[in-house]
Structures are given as structure tokens and as C-alpha cells.
Write a protein that holds these residues in place. Sequence first.
Motif, PDB file in Angstrom:
ATOM      1  N   ASP A   1     -47.883  42.684  79.324  1.00 19.25           N
ATOM      2  CA  ASP A   1     -49.084  42.204  79.993  1.00 19.25           C
ATOM      3  C   ASP A   1     -49.437  43.185  81.117  1.00 19.25           C
ATOM      4  O   ASP A   1     -48.744  44.189  81.313  1.00 19.25           O
ATOM      5  CB  ASP A   1     -48.886  40.775  80.528  1.00 19.25           C
ATOM      6  CG  ASP A   1     -47.733  40.687  81.502  1.00 19.25           C
ATOM      7  OD1 ASP A   1     -47.178  41.736  81.896  1.00 19.25           O
ATOM      8  OD2 ASP A   1     -47.375  39.563  81.895  1.00 19.25           O
TER       9      ASP A   1
ATOM     10  N   ASP B   1     -49.279  43.013  84.414  1.00 23.13           N
ATOM     11  CA  ASP B   1     -48.282  43.149  85.488  1.00 23.13           C
ATOM     12  C   ASP B   1     -47.135  44.069  85.062  1.00 23.13           C
ATOM     13  O   ASP B   1     -46.677  44.929  85.815  1.00 23.13           O
ATOM     14  CB  ASP B   1     -47.742  41.754  85.845  1.00 23.13           C
ATOM     15  CG  ASP B   1     -46.776  41.785  87.023  1.00 23.13           C
ATOM     16  OD1 ASP B   1     -46.992  42.585  87.957  1.00 23.13           O
ATOM     17  OD2 ASP B   1     -45.810  41.001  87.013  1.00 23.13           O
TER      18      ASP B   1
ATOM     19  N   ASP C   1     -40.360  43.551  85.428  1.00 23.27           N
ATOM     20  CA  ASP C   1     -41.014  42.341  84.915  1.00 23.27           C
ATOM     21  C   ASP C   1     -40.228  41.623  83.803  1.00 23.27           C
ATOM     22  O   ASP C   1     -40.782  40.793  83.099  1.00 23.27           O
ATOM     23  CB  ASP C   1     -42.447  42.678  84.436  1.00 23.27           C
ATOM     24  CG  ASP C   1     -43.365  41.469  84.460  1.00 23.27           C
ATOM     25  OD1 ASP C   1     -43.210  40.626  85.360  1.00 23.27           O
ATOM     26  OD2 ASP C   1     -44.240  41.366  83.570  1.00 23.27           O
TER      27      ASP C   1
ATOM     28  N   HIS D   1     -39.386  39.121  88.545  1.00 30.83           N
ATOM     29  CA  HIS D   1     -39.630  37.815  89.168  1.00 30.83           C
ATOM     30  C   HIS D   1     -39.449  36.675  88.164  1.00 30.83           C
ATOM     31  O   HIS D   1     -40.136  35.668  88.239  1.00 30.83           O
ATOM     32  CB  HIS D   1     -41.024  37.788  89.834  1.00 30.83           C
ATOM     33  CG  HIS D   1     -42.177  37.864  88.861  1.00 30.83           C
ATOM     34  ND1 HIS D   1     -43.321  37.116  89.007  1.00 30.83           N
ATOM     35  CD2 HIS D   1     -42.365  38.598  87.733  1.00 30.83           C
ATOM     36  CE1 HIS D   1     -44.167  37.394  88.016  1.00 30.83           C
ATOM     37  NE2 HIS D   1     -43.612  38.294  87.231  1.00 30.83           N
TER      38      HIS D   1
ATOM     39  N   THR E   1     -44.625  41.072  89.597  1.00 28.44           N
ATOM     40  CA  THR E   1     -43.691  42.173  89.843  1.00 28.44           C
ATOM     41  C   THR E   1     -44.353  43.243  90.695  1.00 28.44           C
ATOM     42  O   THR E   1     -43.698  43.918  91.487  1.00 28.44           O
ATOM     43  CB  THR E   1     -43.188  42.756  88.507  1.00 28.44           C
ATOM     44  OG1 THR E   1     -42.510  41.711  87.800  1.00 28.44           O
ATOM     45  CG2 THR E   1     -42.212  43.901  88.722  1.00 28.44           C
TER      46      THR E   1
ATOM     47  N   ASP F   1     -51.366  38.523  87.101  1.00 27.88           N
ATOM     48  CA  ASP F   1     -50.267  37.558  86.973  1.00 27.88           C
ATOM     49  C   ASP F   1     -50.527  36.271  87.758  1.00 27.88           C
ATOM     50  O   ASP F   1     -50.097  35.199  87.348  1.00 27.88           O
ATOM     51  CB  ASP F   1     -48.945  38.182  87.426  1.00 27.88           C
ATOM     52  CG  ASP F   1     -48.006  38.415  86.248  1.00 27.88           C
ATOM     53  OD1 ASP F   1     -48.520  38.648  85.145  1.00 27.88           O
ATOM     54  OD2 ASP F   1     -46.768  38.357  86.428  1.00 27.88           O
TER      55      ASP F   1
HETATM   56 MN   LIG Z   1     -45.041  39.426  85.696  1.00 29.78          MN
END
Ligand SMILES: [Mn+2]
Length: 429
Positions: free
Chosen positions: A12, A14, A197, A219, A241, A271
Amino acid sequence: MKTYVCGHRNPDTDSVMSACALAELRRRTGEIEGEIEAICAGRLPEKASWVFDRFSTRPVRAKLDVYVRVKDLMDASLPIIDASTPLVDALRLLESSGESSLPVRGEGGRFVGMLSPAKLLSLFIAKADLTIPVGDAPLHHCSQTLLATDRVHDIRKAALRNSHNHFPVVDDEGRILGTLLKRAFAEEPPFRMILVDHNETEQGIPGLEELPIVEVVDHHRIAFAATRDPIKYTADTVGSTCTLVARMYRAAGERPTKDMAGVLIAGIVADTLLFQSPTTTAADRAMCAWLEKLCGESAASIFEGLSSVASPLASMSAAEALASDSKAYFEGGMKFVLAQIEESNMAVFYRHADELASEMDARLAAEGLDFMALMVTDPVRGNSELLFRGAESVSRQLPYRRSGRGTWLMPGVLSRKKQLLPEIISAIA
Ligand SMILES: [Mn+2]
């Protein structure tokens, strides 16, 4: 030695942006030797391309796996002897290389055999003419020929059993590229990994399990294996992240460039859905405010730009859309996949719902899953809807209301990790 910085599979925004920005930070701080490259586990998502374009940043390279290949271990400094070389010159080359055999290249670059002194003994005994081309001399062919693209993992055992220490490496067309020495198998792998991530190997790029991991920035819940050496591990319960990476720039006394600040903001707003997601923390807002000053653009305008990029449902097949952000889990003896798609126009989802359901059924059978769920999230209105296939024992227990369309309504639910996954886990229990 090369270090890859990589986010999870089905990346994704992030994941991609945090890899890009952390690679830059690690290049600047100079604590890692050798090249550092941000990569993307599989196809670069449309939204990520948009961000790199908007902030004039070289896109991270899409890579299907990080398996070590024969070409990565090949010794490129060893000579290849041309078949037309007079034998006496070829022998000199062999001697100065310090190796006991070298590959010979024939017409069209094809591998014709290995030149080794033992094979030539009969020529010396017969006092043969050493000005003949090496291609006419007896060469040995019994060596294991390796393809440059072979995975080291697949050929190691056979190569170690082989009595030879020198393996010719060829391309798909049989052209000689160089030599792989048996002792290369004993050396450290040529790549190291930094994970962003994610921290679960199953969610990472294929081949990751064979490489040393030197750093994790994440995270998510921690399901990380024991390591041989100490590693850097940065984890916190923040919304993205990229927030952690921005914080690391600050702590190192480094300032992201204007463009890199934009890249980081994109990861944060993607995110946290512009701070609407319940995963959002004060740290996400604070880091974003700092980045906005460096970038000169507002988080809101970047989020708006990101949201305008065509949704996966409109631009991809059902199979591709389901794969674009899907994560596999093992929990309570069950194997399942949770996919998520952002779609601000739910009518697009309803149009594709049947097609998505049958694709999910196909995946249940093909991958031996107990169930699969697709969470379609409308970031503008802050709601989601769930399509669930498989284990009814689980879906019956979910705390959501059914819609007339056979889906589950999830008002106010935006986070797969923080809201859906805990409900799924308690439904399994
Ligand atoms: Mn993320």
C-alpha cells in the motif's frame, strides 16, 4: 553487499513511501556499508506512482522476490577464454588466474567446456602443437552447468556434492557468462533486508526468509522470529510507518527534502485516511505538521490528489483488486485472508460484488483457506462494508449487521488491523 528496504506484499502507499524515505535516511546516516535500495514487493500500486510523479522522486523498483540467484554469487572477475585463443596463451591465462579451470566460449558466445590442466595431459605427453586453438583441445564437460537465474537455494546441494569447484554459468540461450566458485556457497548472502510496515515473514517479499534482517520499522502486531544478531527494531502504535520514519529523520537531526516530505505525508494520510482512522495518534498529526512546513503543501491537498487516483475496483480485474492489498493470517488453527480496498463510490463495489465473491471462492479452494473477507472502505464517509466467504462458524459470530446485499455493514469501521482483525480473532475463539 546490498541492503534492500522493503514493505509488505500487496504493497500500500504507506509501505512504499516508508521504504523510499527510510532508504534515503540510511544512505545519509551512512551506518550501513554498500548500496541501499528501496524496493516494492510486486507491482507498484497506481497511487504510489502518482505520489512519485507528483513529488519528482524516482519510483522504488518493483521486485517479485529477493531470492539469491546464481548470477548474484558468480565471480565476474574471472576470465572467460575465447575458443580461438592459441592453447599456449589460454594456459597462461589459466595460470595467472590462480584457478584450476576456466570456461571456454565458442561461436555465438556458447559455452563449449572447461579448460583444465588434467584434461590436457595427453597433449603434453604427445608433445602436441600448443599453438592450436583452445577450442580444438580436449576440454572437460562433466561440470554442472548453472543457469544465471537459478535460485542458489535450489542448486546448492547438488553443487556441493559435485567434485568440481568451478561451475560455468550460462544464460537461457546457453551463452557463457562467467564462473561460480564452490566456496561462494560458504560466504554470507550478498543481500540484507530492512523491513518497513510489516514484520511477519509470511507478509514479506518471497525469499526474505533466507536473508539476514538488520532493521524493522513497523506499526503492526509483532510476530517476529528470534534473530542471530542484535538488530534495530522501531515499533510504535502510531497510524502510519511514515510517521515513524519522519520521527527517525528528526531524531537523527536530518531534514527530508521538500519532495521527500511530500512522499512521507502521502504515506501518513493514506494510512490514517487523513486522520479519520481510529489508528490515528497525536504523533501522526505532529509529524505531518512538521512535514507540511518542509513540503510547502497541505496534507489535505495531497490526500485529495491520492483519492482521485482510480480505485482498484474500477481499474483492475476482480483477482487483481483482491490481491492489491490482502494479508494472510494463521490464527486459532484457521488460515484466512483479509483483503481491503478503498472505494469512495460504493456503487462501483455493488456492481462488482458477484464477480468478487466468485473470485474469493476460487481462492478458498486454490489456497486451502478456511475463509476470506474483503473489507471495502469508503474513506470519505468513514464506513466499510464486508464481503465474507467461507467458514460460517466465524461469520455468524461477527458483531455486524447484514445488508440486503449479503454483505455486512461496518459503520465507522476503517481499520482492518485495529477493528476488523480483533473481531475476526474473537469470532474464531
Ligand atoms: Mn502502514
